[in-house]
Enzyme design. Sequence first.
Site, PDB file in Angstrom:
ATOM      1  N   LYS A 236       0.728  -1.437   0.127  1.00 39.72           N
ATOM      2  CA  LYS A 236       0.261  -0.144  -0.056  1.00 39.72           C
ATOM      3  C   LYS A 236       0.869   1.328   0.142  1.00 39.72           C
ATOM      4  CE  LYS A 236      -2.307  -1.428   3.608  1.00 39.72           C
ATOM      5  NZ  LYS A 236      -1.748  -2.713   3.905  1.00 39.72           N
ATOM      6  N   VAL A 315      10.698   4.538   5.911  1.00 38.96           N
ATOM      7  CA  VAL A 315       9.633   4.838   6.625  1.00 38.96           C
ATOM      8  C   VAL A 315       8.901   3.535   7.146  1.00 38.96           C
ATOM      9  CG1 VAL A 315       9.169   7.074   5.933  1.00 38.96           C
ATOM     10  CG2 VAL A 315       8.370   5.269   4.697  1.00 38.96           C
ATOM     11  N   ARG A 317      10.347  -0.059   8.722  1.00 41.51           N
ATOM     12  CA  ARG A 317      10.626  -0.617  10.123  1.00 41.51           C
ATOM     13  C   ARG A 317      12.116  -0.476  10.340  1.00 41.51           C
ATOM     14  NH1 ARG A 317       6.599   0.766  11.330  1.00 41.51           N
ATOM     15  NH2 ARG A 317       4.901  -0.399  12.629  1.00 41.51           N
ATOM     16  N   ASP A 341      12.923   7.409   9.463  1.00 44.23           N
ATOM     17  CA  ASP A 341      11.877   7.733  10.374  1.00 44.23           C
ATOM     18  C   ASP A 341      11.541   6.552  11.391  1.00 44.23           C
ATOM     19  OD1 ASP A 341       9.350   8.908  10.981  1.00 44.23           O
ATOM     20  OD2 ASP A 341       8.229   7.296  10.388  1.00 44.23           O
ATOM     21  N   GLU A 346      13.222   1.976  19.496  1.00 39.26           N
ATOM     22  CA  GLU A 346      12.452   3.295  19.539  1.00 39.26           C
ATOM     23  C   GLU A 346      12.295   3.682  21.111  1.00 39.26           C
ATOM     24  OE1 GLU A 346       9.572   3.236  16.511  1.00 39.26           O
ATOM     25  OE2 GLU A 346      10.917   3.114  14.843  1.00 39.26           O
ATOM     26  N   HIS A 365       9.448   8.439  14.128  1.00 42.77           N
ATOM     27  CA  HIS A 365       8.373   7.711  13.696  1.00 42.77           C
ATOM     28  C   HIS A 365       7.221   8.486  13.550  1.00 42.77           C
ATOM     29  CE1 HIS A 365       6.832   3.173  14.003  1.00 42.77           C
ATOM     30  NE2 HIS A 365       6.377   3.940  13.154  1.00 42.77           N
ATOM     31  N   GLY A 367       5.663   8.872  10.585  1.00 38.26           N
ATOM     32  CA  GLY A 367       5.143   8.477   9.207  1.00 38.26           C
ATOM     33  C   GLY A 367       3.536   8.464   9.141  1.00 38.26           C
TER      34      GLY A 367
HETATM   35  N1  LIG Z   1       6.647   5.230   9.579  1.00 41.73           N
HETATM   36  C1  LIG Z   1       5.397   4.877   9.670  1.00 41.73           C
HETATM   37  O1  LIG Z   1       4.918   5.534  10.546  1.00 41.73           O
HETATM   38  C2  LIG Z   1       4.812   3.795   9.084  1.00 41.73           C
HETATM   39  C3  LIG Z   1       3.544   4.083   8.728  1.00 41.73           C
HETATM   40  C4  LIG Z   1       2.937   3.124   7.932  1.00 41.73           C
HETATM   41  C5  LIG Z   1       3.233   1.900   7.722  1.00 41.73           C
HETATM   42  N2  LIG Z   1       4.485   1.697   7.992  1.00 41.73           N
HETATM   43  C6  LIG Z   1       5.300   0.444   7.574  1.00 41.73           C
HETATM   44  O2  LIG Z   1       5.321   0.524   6.105  1.00 41.73           O
HETATM   45  C7  LIG Z   1       5.640  -0.933   5.984  1.00 41.73           C
HETATM   46  C8  LIG Z   1       4.643  -1.222   4.850  1.00 41.73           C
HETATM   47  O3  LIG Z   1       3.279  -0.694   5.314  1.00 41.73           O
HETATM   48  P1  LIG Z   1       2.143  -1.230   3.949  1.00 41.73           P
HETATM   49  O4  LIG Z   1       1.029  -0.481   4.673  1.00 41.73           O
HETATM   50  O5  LIG Z   1       2.547  -0.610   2.497  1.00 41.73           O
HETATM   51  O6  LIG Z   1       1.927  -2.673   4.285  1.00 41.73           O
HETATM   52  P2  LIG Z   1       1.544  -3.795   2.884  1.00 41.73           P
HETATM   53  O7  LIG Z   1       1.433  -5.106   3.744  1.00 41.73           O
HETATM   54  O8  LIG Z   1       0.523  -3.113   2.163  1.00 41.73           O
HETATM   55  O9  LIG Z   1       3.019  -3.855   2.148  1.00 41.73           O
HETATM   56  C9  LIG Z   1       4.185  -4.355   2.446  1.00 41.73           C
HETATM   57  C10 LIG Z   1       4.539  -5.092   1.068  1.00 41.73           C
HETATM   58  O10 LIG Z   1       5.841  -5.646   1.470  1.00 41.73           O
HETATM   59  C11 LIG Z   1       5.992  -6.578   0.615  1.00 41.73           C
HETATM   60  N3  LIG Z   1       6.862  -7.746   1.156  1.00 41.73           N
HETATM   61  C12 LIG Z   1       6.846  -8.608   2.065  1.00 41.73           C
HETATM   62  N4  LIG Z   1       8.253  -8.993   2.265  1.00 41.73           N
HETATM   63  C13 LIG Z   1       9.071  -8.652   1.415  1.00 41.73           C
HETATM   64  C14 LIG Z   1      10.324  -8.855   0.974  1.00 41.73           C
HETATM   65  N5  LIG Z   1      11.174  -9.475   1.607  1.00 41.73           N
HETATM   66  N6  LIG Z   1      11.010  -7.782   0.054  1.00 41.73           N
HETATM   67  C15 LIG Z   1       9.900  -6.824  -0.487  1.00 41.73           C
HETATM   68  N7  LIG Z   1       8.783  -6.716  -0.229  1.00 41.73           N
HETATM   69  C16 LIG Z   1       8.367  -7.482   0.599  1.00 41.73           C
HETATM   70  C17 LIG Z   1       4.792  -7.332   0.714  1.00 41.73           C
HETATM   71  O11 LIG Z   1       4.319  -8.356  -0.356  1.00 41.73           O
HETATM   72  C18 LIG Z   1       3.885  -6.228   0.427  1.00 41.73           C
HETATM   73  O12 LIG Z   1       3.409  -6.134  -0.873  1.00 41.73           O
HETATM   74  C19 LIG Z   1       5.295  -1.630   7.163  1.00 41.73           C
HETATM   75  O13 LIG Z   1       6.411  -2.122   7.782  1.00 41.73           O
HETATM   76  C20 LIG Z   1       4.643  -0.761   8.269  1.00 41.73           C
HETATM   77  O14 LIG Z   1       5.034  -1.032   9.415  1.00 41.73           O
HETATM   78  C21 LIG Z   1       5.331   2.523   8.824  1.00 41.73           C
HETATM   79  O1  LIG Z   2       2.795   0.401  11.162  1.00 43.19           O
HETATM   80  C1  LIG Z   2       2.296   1.611  11.103  1.00 43.19           C
HETATM   81  O2  LIG Z   2       1.293   1.857  11.111  1.00 43.19           O
HETATM   82  C2  LIG Z   2       3.218   3.066  11.516  1.00 43.19           C
HETATM   83  O3  LIG Z   2       4.392   2.580  11.950  1.00 43.19           O
HETATM   84  C3  LIG Z   2       2.490   3.839  12.674  1.00 43.19           C
HETATM   85  O4  LIG Z   2       2.832   3.651  13.597  1.00 43.19           O
HETATM   86  P1  LIG Z   2       2.470   4.409  14.868  1.00 43.19           P
HETATM   87  O5  LIG Z   2       0.872   4.208  15.030  1.00 43.19           O
HETATM   88  O6  LIG Z   2       3.306   4.035  16.162  1.00 43.19           O
HETATM   89  O7  LIG Z   2       2.391   5.939  14.441  1.00 43.19           O
END
Ligand SMILES: NC(=O)c1ccc[n+]([C@@H]2O[C@H](COP(=O)([O-])OP(=O)(O)OC[C@H]3O[C@@H](n4cnc5c(N)ncnc54)[C@H](O)[C@@H]3O)[C@@H](O)[C@H]2O)c1
Ligand SMILES: O=C(O)[C@H](O)COP(=O)(O)O
Length: 629
Positions: A236, A315, A317, A341, A346, A365, A367
């Site tokens: 996503k 952004v 993990r 991020d 953390e 963090h 994002g």
């Molecule tokens: N920094 C923040 O605040 C923040 C906010 C939202 C999401 N995130 C993190 O961002 C990441 C993605 O979130 P999302 O909502 O897009 O999740 P998502 O599940 O929609 O997408 C993750 C994608 O990673 C792929 N994937 C799995 N293993 C893989 C690998 N070894 N190599 C390459 N791709 C691989 C999956 O197939 C999937 O398409 C997650 O780790 C989530 O925790 C962080």
């Molecule tokens: O995985 C997530 O949705 C993001 O890392 C957001 O984390 P937070 O809720 O701690 O901001």
Amino acid sequence: MASSSASSACTKHIFPSTLTSSSSSSTTSLLSFRDTTISIPKLLSHSKHHQRFYFAVNNAVKTTVDTTLPSSVSTTTNPNDSVVAAKPTILVSEKLGSAGIEVLRAFGHVECAYDLSPEDLCKKISSCDALIVRSGTKVTRQVLEAAKGRLKVVGRAGVGIDNVDLQAATEFGCLVVNAPTANTIAAAEHGIALLAGMARNVAQADASMKAGKWERSKYVGVSLVGKTLAVMGFGKVGSEVARRAKGLGMNVIAHDPYAPADRARAVGVELVSFDQAISTADFISLHMPLTPATNKIFDDHTFSRMKKGVRIVNVARGGVIDEDALVKALDDGIVAQAALDVFTEEPPAKDSKLVQHRNVTVTPHLGASTKEAQEGVAIEIAEAVVGALKGELSSTAVNAPMVPPEIVSELAPYVVLAEKLGRLAVQLVSGGKGIQSVKVVYTTGRDPDDLDTRLLRAMITKGIIEPISDAIVNLVNADFTAKQKGLRLSEERVVVDSSPDLPVHSIQVQVSNVESKFASAVLDGGQISIEGKVKYGVPHLTTVGSFAVDVSLEGNLILCRQVDQPGMIGRVGNILGDENVNVSFMSVGRTSRRRKAIMAIGVDEEPNKDTLHKIGAVPAIEEFVFLNL
Ligand SMILES: NC(=O)c1ccc[n+]([C@@H]2O[C@H](COP(=O)([O-])OP(=O)(O)OC[C@H]3O[C@@H](n4cnc5c(N)ncnc54)[C@H](O)[C@@H]3O)[C@@H](O)[C@H]2O)c1
Ligand SMILES: O=C(O)[C@H](O)COP(=O)(O)O
């Protein structure tokens, strides 16, 4: 075809009208809600999704959404209502948007306790039915253990569930739900902000100016247009980053072993191998989850294969990067800049070399931290948690099958039937224990591939295991618990000539390799066999062994095998009546006239031993068994 060769039997219905007076409540639910039935208008008035988990019995709406309250929580009776149950307690351990808190407050007691130490969380958790966390709370095995079975759902207000011990949650039958969509755009925007900010040294230049300097030549940046960006993880967030980066004129490639190529093509992105991505990119943006497979996937070896001067944004993990290796790659000039991020720990240590590195830009963090995303996530998780507490299946369940609401609704009465058949089957086994091999045969008028049996299988497992152990079985832990108990449950779907309007025609449960305490329940092949159907929305037992019966599965049941002769119903009825045991239903199935018959008697109260003894002493009764439904 199922071997439900019920003898051609005729089935006599006695007292059919008493069905309407049966007051027993189902104890079925899909989560670990047992013992207490909160039901009827109260619960429905909370539910936005009335189609789920209730069904009409004799024109009254009766819900099967039961919530087990721990023994420490009382229920009260309001003269105008049916049972009024104490509200569930929902602990919110990190800041959650107010709109979500409102949704929670409308349903339960909400306690917001931020910054709890792990010890304090463990102390508190045993009085909570639900826990809502963000990424800062570690929901460890210790926490789940400390919940002592009360915690029914953990809601992760965000995407990443790497801070929740999913295996332990599953073992404890605790559902984990997340809010997977509401912060996608916020995270993607933050990724783009870090990408552009890093390329133009925005953070460093800002700090320099605030220190009273004017260093224009020091902070010459690099352009994004025409550069290659490798998006690692095309889910996503990754795909939204890709879309935006293309808008900035970048050449975007992506690596994701599980992403469909057409989804990438639709965004104009080529999916490439890991090696190709890291070796050709000028910029790399990380968007994969932290899993055992991705843990420290960016290590010395990976950095050594990158283009010199590559720039990295993370952004996703922190744990996907070996942070020491990144510091080294930055020092060696392999990585020109990084914008981060997220961090392995953390918050990271104040003297973290990575955080302090001059070529690294950091945010704490952030994002998901936009007002819009936080309100969205809060509502998304609050609705998911409330739904789970009501016993609804969640479409964002992380450790349970996601069964669409329409399937759940359609299967609701069969779910009750499945559990009752499981309960009956185990009680027909001598000693109750030692069941290892169970076969379930579903007959249906539909294409067998259209029948989703996961709910039914879980409920049969629950019915078999719960009466003989202190395990609480639900959709989350059914398969796990069955495996632990050495129970193998195989399924067969058989198409029969019946209405395709109904998902299931009958369910037969066969238990092999055990002795039965009621020989008439055993088929020629040696297996105990019972079969049931849903009639007018009510589960019925329709076959015992090879005898046809017809008795609604409510309250308690006495099964007697007897010589078919006049007066038997009256004799047994009199014994029960003399002991003030109310008969709710009776049916007799026989092989042929004046030969063997099975009498199934539904009773409201549990007869005492003497009464049962008197029944057993009736000369024509060859064997009998008392079963608790
Ligand atoms: N920094 C923040 O605040 C923040 C906010 C939202 C999401 N995130 C993190 O961002 C990441 C993605 O979130 P999302 O909502 O897009 O999740 P998502 O599940 O929609 O997408 C993750 C994608 O990673 C792929 N994937 C799995 N293993 C893989 C690998 N070894 N190599 C390459 N791709 C691989 C999956 O197939 C999937 O398409 C997650 O780790 C989530 O925790 C962080
Ligand atoms: O995985 C997530 O949705 C993001 O890392 C957001 O984390 P937070 O809720 O701690 O901001």
